[in-house]
Design a protein around this motif. Structure first.
Motif, PDB file in Angstrom:
ATOM      1  N   GLY A  17     -82.727  24.607  36.229  1.00 13.34           N
ATOM      2  CA  GLY A  17     -82.898  25.346  34.981  1.00 13.34           C
ATOM      3  C   GLY A  17     -83.028  26.840  35.230  1.00 13.34           C
ATOM      4  N   LEU A  18     -83.776  27.189  36.282  1.00  7.64           N
ATOM      5  CA  LEU A  18     -83.894  28.601  36.655  1.00  7.64           C
ATOM      6  C   LEU A  18     -82.549  29.159  37.093  1.00  7.64           C
ATOM      7  N   PHE A  19     -81.794  28.380  37.867  1.00  2.00           N
ATOM      8  CA  PHE A  19     -80.445  28.803  38.282  1.00  2.00           C
ATOM      9  C   PHE A  19     -79.563  29.069  37.069  1.00  2.00           C
ATOM     10  N   SER A  20     -79.662  28.197  36.060  1.00  4.30           N
ATOM     11  CA  SER A  20     -78.845  28.358  34.860  1.00  4.30           C
ATOM     12  C   SER A  20     -79.205  29.650  34.128  1.00  4.30           C
ATOM     13  N   ILE A  21     -80.497  29.941  34.048  1.00  9.18           N
ATOM     14  CA  ILE A  21     -80.934  31.188  33.409  1.00  9.18           C
ATOM     15  C   ILE A  21     -80.426  32.395  34.179  1.00  9.18           C
ATOM     16  N   LEU A  22     -80.567  32.361  35.514  1.00  8.81           N
ATOM     17  CA  LEU A  22     -80.092  33.467  36.342  1.00  8.81           C
ATOM     18  C   LEU A  22     -78.580  33.634  36.230  1.00  8.81           C
ATOM     19  N   ALA A  23     -77.857  32.496  36.186  1.00  2.02           N
ATOM     20  CA  ALA A  23     -76.397  32.555  36.064  1.00  2.02           C
ATOM     21  C   ALA A  23     -75.990  33.161  34.726  1.00  2.02           C
ATOM     22  N   GLY A  24     -76.729  32.829  33.665  1.00  3.16           N
ATOM     23  CA  GLY A  24     -76.439  33.411  32.365  1.00  3.16           C
ATOM     24  C   GLY A  24     -76.646  34.914  32.362  1.00  3.16           C
ATOM     25  N   ILE A  25     -77.734  35.347  32.984  1.00  2.00           N
ATOM     26  CA  ILE A  25     -77.996  36.790  33.087  1.00  2.00           C
ATOM     27  C   ILE A  25     -76.913  37.468  33.916  1.00  2.00           C
ATOM     28  N   LEU A  26     -76.490  36.791  34.990  1.00  2.00           N
ATOM     29  CA  LEU A  26     -75.427  37.335  35.836  1.00  2.00           C
ATOM     30  C   LEU A  26     -74.118  37.434  35.069  1.00  2.00           C
ATOM     31  N   SER A  27     -73.854  36.475  34.188  1.00  2.00           N
ATOM     32  CA  SER A  27     -72.645  36.521  33.372  1.00  2.00           C
ATOM     33  C   SER A  27     -72.666  37.722  32.426  1.00  2.00           C
ATOM     34  N   LEU A  28     -73.824  37.996  31.858  1.00  2.00           N
ATOM     35  CA  LEU A  28     -73.941  39.176  31.004  1.00  2.00           C
ATOM     36  C   LEU A  28     -73.765  40.447  31.825  1.00  2.00           C
ATOM     37  N   ALA A  29     -74.294  40.425  33.056  1.00  2.00           N
ATOM     38  CA  ALA A  29     -74.107  41.573  33.947  1.00  2.00           C
ATOM     39  C   ALA A  29     -72.632  41.753  34.282  1.00  2.00           C
ATOM     40  N   PHE A  30     -71.895  40.640  34.370  1.00  2.00           N
ATOM     41  CA  PHE A  30     -70.450  40.671  34.625  1.00  2.00           C
ATOM     42  C   PHE A  30     -69.742  41.460  33.529  1.00  2.00           C
ATOM     43  N   VAL A  31     -70.078  41.181  32.273  1.00  2.00           N
ATOM     44  CA  VAL A  31     -69.472  41.885  31.141  1.00  2.00           C
ATOM     45  C   VAL A  31     -69.847  43.362  31.178  1.00  2.00           C
ATOM     46  N   PHE A  32     -71.113  43.645  31.454  1.00  2.00           N
ATOM     47  CA  PHE A  32     -71.574  45.035  31.544  1.00  2.00           C
ATOM     48  C   PHE A  32     -70.843  45.767  32.666  1.00  2.00           C
ATOM     49  N   VAL A  74     -70.829  34.111  42.900  1.00  2.00           N
ATOM     50  CA  VAL A  74     -72.262  33.818  42.942  1.00  2.00           C
ATOM     51  C   VAL A  74     -72.681  33.010  41.719  1.00  2.00           C
ATOM     52  N   PHE A  75     -72.159  33.388  40.555  1.00  2.00           N
ATOM     53  CA  PHE A  75     -72.452  32.649  39.325  1.00  2.00           C
ATOM     54  C   PHE A  75     -72.074  31.179  39.471  1.00  2.00           C
ATOM     55  N   SER A  76     -70.881  30.917  39.990  1.00  2.00           N
ATOM     56  CA  SER A  76     -70.397  29.545  40.124  1.00  2.00           C
ATOM     57  C   SER A  76     -71.263  28.739  41.088  1.00  2.00           C
ATOM     58  N   ILE A  77     -71.661  29.360  42.182  1.00  2.00           N
ATOM     59  CA  ILE A  77     -72.516  28.677  43.160  1.00  2.00           C
ATOM     60  C   ILE A  77     -73.848  28.299  42.526  1.00  2.00           C
ATOM     61  N   LEU A  78     -74.407  29.207  41.727  1.00  2.00           N
ATOM     62  CA  LEU A  78     -75.673  28.922  41.047  1.00  2.00           C
ATOM     63  C   LEU A  78     -75.545  27.747  40.084  1.00  2.00           C
ATOM     64  N   MET A  79     -74.391  27.648  39.414  1.00  2.00           N
ATOM     65  CA  MET A  79     -74.240  26.650  38.363  1.00  2.00           C
ATOM     66  C   MET A  79     -73.767  25.280  38.858  1.00  2.00           C
ATOM     67  N   ILE A  80     -73.203  25.186  40.045  1.00  2.00           N
ATOM     68  CA  ILE A  80     -72.663  23.895  40.515  1.00  2.00           C
ATOM     69  C   ILE A  80     -73.698  22.766  40.481  1.00  2.00           C
ATOM     70  N   SER A 119     -61.330  30.030  41.530  1.00  2.00           N
ATOM     71  CA  SER A 119     -60.652  31.115  40.825  1.00  2.00           C
ATOM     72  C   SER A 119     -61.168  32.476  41.276  1.00  2.00           C
ATOM     73  N   GLY A 120     -62.487  32.599  41.388  1.00  2.00           N
ATOM     74  CA  GLY A 120     -63.070  33.865  41.838  1.00  2.00           C
ATOM     75  C   GLY A 120     -62.670  34.205  43.267  1.00  2.00           C
ATOM     76  N   ILE A 121     -62.620  33.195  44.125  1.00  2.00           N
ATOM     77  CA  ILE A 121     -62.225  33.423  45.523  1.00  2.00           C
ATOM     78  C   ILE A 121     -60.777  33.889  45.601  1.00  2.00           C
ATOM     79  N   ILE A 122     -59.901  33.306  44.774  1.00  2.00           N
ATOM     80  CA  ILE A 122     -58.488  33.712  44.775  1.00  2.00           C
ATOM     81  C   ILE A 122     -58.362  35.183  44.402  1.00  2.00           C
TER      82      ILE A 122
END
Length: 232
Positions: A17-32, A74-80, A119-122
């Motif tokens: 659950g913590l990973f999911s929260i961090l991944a969500g924040i990281l996704s927003l950081a991605f857009v920023f 990093v986001f994908s690794i957190l969410m797997i 996809s990110g690695i490619i």
């Protein structure tokens, strides 16, 4: 939602659950990062429709561009591990049929995040190389970049559909338990929106993927908070 400590590991669920929260924040950081940080280097989203112009920019700012795809990796690794952990609480006390649906949905989500990682690695590996090759006069580098880009984009779009299918599976369970569950009905809407956006992007009809990225980011945070709440 009811749960049994004997049938799941609460520490796994809380950590995921913590990973999911961090991944969500990281996704927003991605857009920023795309709109603000890369924008300060002269990057514009419109460049994605002109690979030649984009590759010239990538060659000048390869490090900044590589960080963009490190975000996704990093986001994908957190969410797997999150789909498996979520299934530990969302399939408690279900019939065999419902439990099978929960298992199928979490497998779809896990595969989705693995595809997102690939996809990110490619992008991370191929883009700087192709940009340098084009700068040295190798015109075939543009074709190579277009091929890798098209593959990675379609992979990401398919991954987003799989991930939204996983959310749909969670939503079906929640609505069956509580017909007015907010996250459950939201998951239905998210699935439909994801399919529309992915198809529009895949066939170059429209590009609403940035809006979908923001919506998914908030969904990951919401899910992570929900998972931790169920274990508390």
């Amino acid at each position: 939602m009811e749960h049994s400590r004997g049938r799941h590991n609460p520490y796994l669920v809380k950590t995921a659950g913590l990973f999911s929260i961090l991944a969500g924040i990281l996704s927003l950081a991605f857009v920023f990062y795309v709109l603000v940080v890369l924008g300060s280097y002269g990057f514009r989203i419109q460049m994605s429709s002109d690979s030649g112009l984009l590759m010239v920019w990538i060659n000048k700012h390869s490090f900044a561009y590589s960080i963009l795809w490190l975000h996704q990796i990093v986001f994908s690794i957190l969410m797997i591990p999150v789909p498996f952990a979520a299934s530990q609480i969302f399939k408690q006390h279900q019939s065999s049929r419902s439990s099978a649906l929960a298992t199928l949905s979490y497998l779809l989500g896990m595969v989705g995040f693995i595809l997102m990682l690939i996809s990110g690695i490619i992008f991370f590996a191929s883009s700087p190389i192709a940009a340098r090759a084009l700068a040295h006069g190798h015109e075939s580098a543009r074709l190579m970049y277009d091929l890798f880009e098209a593959t990675a984009i379609q992979m990401r779009l398919f991954a987003e559909i799989l991930i939204s299918s996983w959310f749909l599976g969670i939503g079906l369970h929640l609505v069956r338990k509580n017909s007015i569950d907010m996250f459950g009905w939201y998951s239905f809407v998210l699935f439909l929106f994801t399919v529309i956006v992915s198809m529009g992007k895949a066939y170059n009809v429209f590009n609403w993927e940035p809006f979908l990225a923001i919506l998914l980011a908030f969904t990951y945070v919401w899910l992570g908070a929900l998972m931790r709440q169920k274990i508390a």
